[in-house]
Structure formats: C-alpha cells, structure tokens
Write an enzyme that holds these catalytic residues in place. Structure first.
Site, short mmCIF file in Angstrom:
data_model
loop_
_atom_site.label_atom_id
_atom_site.label_comp_id
_atom_site.label_asym_id
_atom_site.label_seq_id
_atom_site.Cartn_x
_atom_site.Cartn_y
_atom_site.Cartn_z
N LYS A 268 0.85 -1.21 0.00
CA LYS A 268 0.00 0.00 0.00
C LYS A 268 0.88 1.25 0.00
O LYS A 268 0.60 2.24 -0.69
CB LYS A 268 -0.94 -0.02 1.20
CG LYS A 268 -1.99 1.09 1.22
CD LYS A 268 -1.52 2.37 1.88
CE LYS A 268 -2.63 3.42 1.91
NZ LYS A 268 -2.16 4.71 2.41
N ASP A 284 -5.08 5.18 -15.66
CA ASP A 284 -6.14 4.46 -14.96
C ASP A 284 -5.56 3.76 -13.73
O ASP A 284 -4.96 2.69 -13.83
CB ASP A 284 -6.74 3.44 -15.94
CG ASP A 284 -7.88 2.64 -15.36
OD1 ASP A 284 -8.06 2.66 -14.12
OD2 ASP A 284 -8.61 2.00 -16.13
N HIS A 381 4.31 11.89 10.46
CA HIS A 381 2.88 12.06 10.18
C HIS A 381 2.29 13.14 11.05
O HIS A 381 1.55 14.00 10.60
CB HIS A 381 2.14 10.75 10.45
CG HIS A 381 2.08 9.87 9.24
ND1 HIS A 381 1.08 8.98 9.02
CD2 HIS A 381 2.92 9.74 8.19
CE1 HIS A 381 1.29 8.34 7.89
NE2 HIS A 381 2.40 8.79 7.37
C1 MEV Z 1 0.76 4.69 4.91
O1 MEV Z 1 -0.05 5.28 3.94
C2 MEV Z 1 1.75 3.73 4.28
C3 MEV Z 1 2.58 2.91 5.25
O2 MEV Z 1 1.72 2.20 6.15
C4 MEV Z 1 3.38 1.93 4.42
C5 MEV Z 1 4.11 0.88 5.22
O3 MEV Z 1 3.67 0.55 6.33
O4 MEV Z 1 5.11 0.37 4.68
C6 MEV Z 1 3.49 3.78 6.09
#
Ligand code: MEV
Length: 426
Positions: A268, A284, A381
């Site tokens: 992700k 896309d 973050h």
């Molecule tokens: C957050 O959008 C993405 C992360 O969770 C990816 C990861 O854990 O490697 C920080």
C-alpha cells in the site's frame, strides 16, 4: 419516503442538485453552495469535466504537487503527484534528494506485452476446434487490419493469437488469448475493439457451436514489467549504526515476504507513490492497482513487491511491478493537468513513464521502511498533521510558532491543539 428517481440523467445540472438537496442535505443552502463552490469559473473547462462522466454535479479536488530532485538513469526529474495523504509528497521529495547524492535511481523496462481475451464455451470435440482455429487464424489478424493500421505504423499491434483450453478450470471453457504491443498508449480501447472484431469473425462458423461469452482486455499484465533499483554502500545509508539499521530494513522486507498482512500494508505504501503519479498523468489507477496486487500474489501467496539485499557491503533495494500506462490518448490528452504533468516529465514515452512511476513507488517504500525501522512513522505524520490542524485555527505567525514548539514533544490530537489554542486566546 422513496429516494428513487427515474430520468435523473435527463435533468439539468441545477435540477439534479435541487433534487439531491431536497432528498439528502441537512442544510440545503449550504450543501448547494458547497457543490457550487467547486465549479470552475472557466465555463469551457467546467464543461470538459462535466462531460468526462454522467451526472456531474461538481468537481472533487485532489491536491496536485510536485516532488523535485529525482535522478533516474542520470536524468533529472520533477515528478507531479495528485494525492490527499499528507506525508506522501514530502517523503518522495526527501528520498529523491537522498538518492540523488548516491547515484540516483536505475530503471529498466523488462517487457511491454499486454493481454486481451475472447472467452467462449464449446462442448464439442477439441480437435475440431483446434483445426478450425488453425484454419482461420490468419483471418483473425486480417479482420483487425483496419483497426491496427495506425498502431502497426507505430511499431505495435497484435503479436499473437492463441487458442487455450481452460476446461480443467471450467467445463467447456476455452479462450483466444491475444497478446498486444500498444506502444505509447495504454491501449484499452484498441485492445477491446480488436478483440470484438476477432470474436465476431471467430464465431462465424456453421459447423461448430462456439458461444462467445465476452471479449475484454486483462488488467493482469505480468509481461508489461518494469524494474527500479537503488544501491549504495551500507555506511552511506544511515548516519549512525548503519549496519544495524540496514539489517532492520532487510528484516522488514523479509517480514513483508513472510506475512501477507504486513505485505498488503507494505505494498500500500508503494502504491501511495504509484497512484499519485498515475492519477496526475491521467492514467487508470484502478487498472494499475488490480494488476499490481495480482502480481504480488503470483506465487499463490501475497508478498512484497520490493526486495533488498546486502552483497559485498553494498545495499541493493529494488521494485519490480507490472504497469500498463499511456502517454498518448485517453485522459492524457483531454485533461489539461494530465497534459501538463507529461510536460513536467519532459514528454516521456510510455516506457519512460513506467520507469518514473516505478521509481516513485520505490522511493515511497524506502521512506516508509526507513521511518518504520528507525523513529516510527507517527513522528513525521504527526508533524504534518499538526501543521494542518494549526492552519485551520490560525495564520498568525507567533501563534503558529508557539503551537509548533508546544507540541514538539507532546502527543498531537485535534482536541489537544484546539484546547491549547483556546488557552492562548483566553
Ligand atoms: C501509509 O499510507 C503507508 C505505510 O503504512 C506503508 C508501510 O507501512 O510500509 C506507512
């Protein structure tokens, strides 16, 4: 009260909004004002967006940013990204700068073949089907000649048409498995048009009962593959305890390969970068997402898309992913910002765009793993999060500086920041 409506698409935009407001909005005036506040004052531009889809009421904005200082195969890039997640662009820019002083990113397009399939049912004798297919195969190419002419002039077209027996997966199920080279276009329309022409001709037999079920491209493109890589000496990777932290980084990758729950989050993070560039260039992202995750599960177990190793004290980190992208046609031409993104990227070919996108995925993964295996990601973050909360409360420089300092080593939450802000205002 029923919330069903017939003929909604035939209403004017104003009528649609009024219906929506009457049905769903708590504060009708405010809701309508919100929708309209996102209309573009340039009517021509708004009309362009209205016509992309049906029932358009407004525009849904994503921040559009750039991450500068990427060095890819020795060439400098500033990369446009469209994404709402606060830390993604900052991480990309940071990592770009980091690797720019360590040789930059190296990339390679491994293959560019795309796939389309005509799925059909046939309950007769397989040898009759094979004989029929072989007798008609050249005609299946010929019926697409008009469609493929321009693509062939650009060096692309249909590479092969195979008959595949899939009856061990499903009774009576066969397919025409067609491989394509679509050069700088993503090629979805081209592939689907070819497949329908092939299917129409293929079913025209009086002796065999061929029931075409559907003709459609596949978004699984394991043979449209790109690799991005970085490498440097282990001691160049971290300021302190390089060997220890590099090993932690390698372990993080091993965990993503061993544990699907972790692999999904790991991937992700890669897609944070990939989707942002794919969207900014008008490609896309659903197709890319579907194909990439299927690739991550190709061994039968969902695993990491990236890999890392230490060899002779050199740290290597790479990403190999399937990407079906275009730099001509579709939204890349229609959407003014997509067009501009390609200009910022110095008008790449589809192959170059594959390389650029893979690099941003790798950069994002590097940023995430480096943070996770050192300070944790919440620090970074929360800094962005704090900035966003403060922005909503005040633009006064002194107040901003005070709040930033106050929360430097304290847990950040919306209510805590508001409470502290209220205190200084009291
Ligand atoms: C957050 O959008 C993405 C992360 O969770 C990816 C990861 O854990 O490697 C920080």
């Amino acid at each position: 009260m029923s919330k069903q409506i017939t003929g909604f698409s035939k209403l004017t935009k104003e009528e649609k909004i009024t219906w929506l407001a009457n049905q769903f909005f708590t504060d009708k005036k405010q809701g309508i004002a919100t929708l309209k506040s996102y209309w573009n004052s340039n009517e021509k531009l708004q009309k362009l967006h209205d016509d992309f889809i049906e029932n358009t009421l407004s525009n849904f904005y994503f921040p559009y940013a750039v991450a500068p200082n990427f060095v890819i195969n020795g060439k400098d890039y500033t990369i446009p990204m469209a994404i709402e997640e606060s830390s993604v662009v900052a991480a990309a820019a940071l990592v770009a700068k980091f690797w720019s002083t360590r040789g930059g990113f190296k990339t390679k397009v491994i293959s560019t073949t795309k796939i389309g399939q005509v799925h059909f049912m046939f309950s007769g004798n397989e040898s009759d089907l094979v004989a029929y297919f072989n007798s008609i195969k050249s005609e299946l190419f010929e019926v697409t000649n008009n469609i493929t002419k321009n693509m062939r002039n650009r060096g692309g077209g249909i590479l092969d048409i195979e008959l595949r027996n899939k009856t061990s997966d499903l009774n009576n199920y066969y397919q025409l498995h067609v491989t394509f080279e679509t050069k700088d276009s993503m090629g979805a329309n081209f592939i689907n048009t070819c497949l329908e022409a092939i299917a129409n001709h293929f079913k025209e037999t009086e002796t065999l009962d061929i029931q075409i079920v559907m003709s459609i491209l596949s978004n699984y493109v394991p043979d449209c593959l790109v690799r991005a890589e970085v490498s440097c000496k282990v001691e160049e990777l971290y300021k302190e305890d390089a060997a220890h932290y590099t090993q932690k980084f390698i372990n993080a990758l091993a965990i993503a390969n061993a544990e699907p729950h972790r692999a999904v989050t790991h991937n992700k993070g890669i897609m944070n970068g990939i989707d942002a560039v794919v969207i900014a260039t008008g490609n896309d992202f659903r197709a890319v997402e579907a194909g990439v995750h299927a690739y991550a599960a190709r061994t039968g177990k969902y695993q990491s898309l990236s890999g890392a190793k230490i060899e002779n004290n050199i740290f290597y980190f790479w990403l190999e992913i399937p990407l079906s992208l275009g730099t001509v046609g579709g939204l890349t031409k229609l959407h003014p910002l997509a067009k501009l993104s390609l200009e910022i990227l110095q008008k790449p070919t589809a192959k170059e765009l594959m390389e650029i996108v893979a690099v941003v995925g790798l950069a994002q993964n590097f940023a995430a793993l480096r943070a996770l295996t050192t300070t944790g990601i919440q620090k970074g973050h929360m800094k962005m999060h704090l900035g966003n909360i403060i922005k909503q409360l005040t633009t006064d420089e002194k107040e901003v500086a005070y709040l930033l300092e106050y929360f430097k080593n304290k847990p950040v939450s919306h209510s805590a920041v508001v409470a502290e802000f209220d205190k200084i205002k009291a």
